[in-house]
Design a protein around this motif. Structure first.
Motif, PDB file in Angstrom:
ATOM      1  N   CYS A   4       0.835  -1.189   0.000  1.00 21.60           N
ATOM      2  CA  CYS A   4       0.000   0.000   0.000  1.00 21.60           C
ATOM      3  C   CYS A   4       0.871   1.241   0.000  1.00 21.60           C
ATOM      4  O   CYS A   4       1.877   1.299   0.707  1.00 21.60           O
ATOM      5  N   CYS A   7      -0.378   3.231   3.664  1.00 21.29           N
ATOM      6  CA  CYS A   7      -0.137   2.703   5.000  1.00 21.29           C
ATOM      7  C   CYS A   7       0.828   1.532   4.880  1.00 21.29           C
ATOM      8  O   CYS A   7       1.379   1.294   3.806  1.00 21.29           O
ATOM      9  N   TRP A   9       0.321  -1.625   4.928  1.00 19.30           N
ATOM     10  CA  TRP A   9      -0.250  -2.886   4.464  1.00 19.30           C
ATOM     11  C   TRP A   9       0.604  -3.455   3.332  1.00 19.30           C
ATOM     12  O   TRP A   9       1.047  -2.730   2.446  1.00 19.30           O
ATOM     13  N   HIS A  29      -8.316  -4.541   0.288  1.00 17.70           N
ATOM     14  CA  HIS A  29      -7.747  -3.410   1.027  1.00 17.70           C
ATOM     15  C   HIS A  29      -8.085  -2.105   0.318  1.00 17.70           C
ATOM     16  O   HIS A  29      -8.454  -1.120   0.959  1.00 17.70           O
ATOM     17  N   THR A  33     -10.443   0.732   2.090  1.00 14.70           N
ATOM     18  CA  THR A  33      -9.754   1.929   2.576  1.00 14.70           C
ATOM     19  C   THR A  33      -9.645   3.024   1.523  1.00 14.70           C
ATOM     20  O   THR A  33      -9.405   4.174   1.861  1.00 14.70           O
ATOM     21  N   HIS A  35      -7.239   3.102  -0.415  1.00 17.77           N
ATOM     22  CA  HIS A  35      -5.793   3.245  -0.594  1.00 17.77           C
ATOM     23  C   HIS A  35      -5.345   2.671  -1.940  1.00 17.77           C
ATOM     24  O   HIS A  35      -6.011   1.825  -2.519  1.00 17.77           O
TER      25      HIS A  35
HETATM   26 ZN   LIG Z   1      -3.488   1.034   3.056  1.00 18.48          ZN
END
Ligand SMILES: [Zn+2]
Length: 65
Positions: A4, A7, A9, A29, A33, A35
């Motif tokens: 990611c 973040c 992840w 994800h 999110t 993202h």
């Molecule tokens: Zn993320």
């Protein structure tokens, strides 16, 4: 490896042997999110350079002209 941009992840073959499952996890994800997930099939995990995120993301987006 998928990771990611927003973040910490990430998922890799070490975490999840199934590429299909990794892709699904990355999509989940993103959906959950909003993202951005980037991926690299390289052996060495990508490392974020010490530059602002905006510049790094711009570098990843191909110019359309
Ligand atoms: Zn993320």
């Amino acid at each position: 490896m998928k990771y990611c941009l927003h973040c910490d992840w990430h998922t890799s073959a070490t975490d999840e042997p199934s590429a299909r499952t990794r892709s699904r996890a990355a999509i989940d994800h993103h959906v959950e999110t909003g993202h951005t997930i980037d991926s690299s099939d390289g052996v060495v995990p990508p490392r974020l350079p010490d530059v602002p995120t905006e510049i790094f993301v711009d570098d990843l987006i191909p110019s359309s002209d």
